[in-house]
Motif scaffolding. Structure first.
Motif, short mmCIF file in Angstrom:
data_model
loop_
_atom_site.label_atom_id
_atom_site.label_comp_id
_atom_site.label_asym_id
_atom_site.label_seq_id
_atom_site.Cartn_x
_atom_site.Cartn_y
_atom_site.Cartn_z
N GLU A 1 0.70 -1.42 -0.11
CA GLU A 1 0.07 0.20 0.13
C GLU A 1 0.91 1.21 0.07
OE1 GLU A 1 -2.57 -0.48 3.18
OE2 GLU A 1 -3.87 -2.01 2.36
N ARG B 1 2.50 1.89 -3.34
CA ARG B 1 1.25 1.98 -4.44
C ARG B 1 1.12 3.47 -4.32
NH1 ARG B 1 -1.38 -2.19 -4.34
NH2 ARG B 1 -2.38 -1.88 -2.70
N SER B 2 0.97 4.19 -2.89
CA SER B 2 0.77 5.22 -2.69
C SER B 2 1.78 6.19 -3.10
CB SER B 2 0.52 5.58 -1.07
OG SER B 2 0.41 6.92 -0.81
N ARG C 1 3.70 5.78 -5.52
CA ARG C 1 3.81 5.73 -7.04
C ARG C 1 2.88 6.43 -7.82
NH1 ARG C 1 2.53 4.93 -11.57
NH2 ARG C 1 3.50 4.02 -13.30
N THR C 2 1.58 6.28 -6.88
CA THR C 2 0.47 7.33 -7.55
C THR C 2 0.87 8.86 -7.19
OG1 THR C 2 -1.15 5.55 -6.68
CG2 THR C 2 -1.97 7.94 -7.06
N GLY C 3 1.34 9.18 -6.25
CA GLY C 3 1.84 10.57 -5.99
C GLY C 3 2.79 10.89 -7.09
N GLN D 1 3.40 9.54 -9.97
CA GLN D 1 2.72 9.55 -11.26
C GLN D 1 2.04 10.95 -11.41
OE1 GLN D 1 3.33 7.23 -13.78
NE2 GLN D 1 2.76 9.14 -14.67
N ALA D 2 1.43 11.33 -10.40
CA ALA D 2 0.84 12.65 -10.57
C ALA D 2 1.82 13.78 -10.66
CB ALA D 2 -0.13 12.97 -9.38
N ASP E 1 2.85 13.58 -14.40
CA ASP E 1 2.10 13.98 -15.34
C ASP E 1 1.95 15.62 -15.37
OD1 ASP E 1 1.15 11.35 -15.83
OD2 ASP E 1 -0.50 11.50 -14.29
N ASP F 1 8.00 4.96 -11.16
CA ASP F 1 8.22 3.93 -10.75
C ASP F 1 9.73 3.99 -9.74
OD1 ASP F 1 6.11 2.11 -11.39
OD2 ASP F 1 6.78 1.80 -13.18
#
Length: 81
Positions: free
Chosen positions: A14, A17-18, A20-22, A24-25, A28, A39
């Protein structure tokens, strides 16, 4: 086979994943340094975060968690931290 193994496996998954999500934002929005992908940013930051805390616990006078993370983030992002 330790009873706590599943908890720590889930925590790590978790957390990664958190992270990576941050990142990735941030990617972007063009906020990662050239050549850095989400990654790598997530894995390196999470590993550094875990490791530097252990070093701080062993010798808190010789390690600054904040300064170490701040320097790492300056290397992998284009954000002024």
């Amino acid at each position: 086979d330790h009873p706590g193994a599943d908890y720590f496996r889930t925590r790590i998954e978790e957390s990664r994943r958190s992270f990576r999500t941050g990142f990735q934002a941030m990617a972007d929005e063009g906020l990662l340094a050239p050549g850095i992908d989400a990654d790598y940013a997530a894995t390196s930051t999470f590993a550094l975060w875990d490791g530097v805390q252990i070093h701080w616990l062993i010798d808190p006078d010789s390690v600054s968690v904040i300064d170490t993370l701040r320097q790492h983030l300056r290397l992998i992002t284009v954000v002024d931290i």
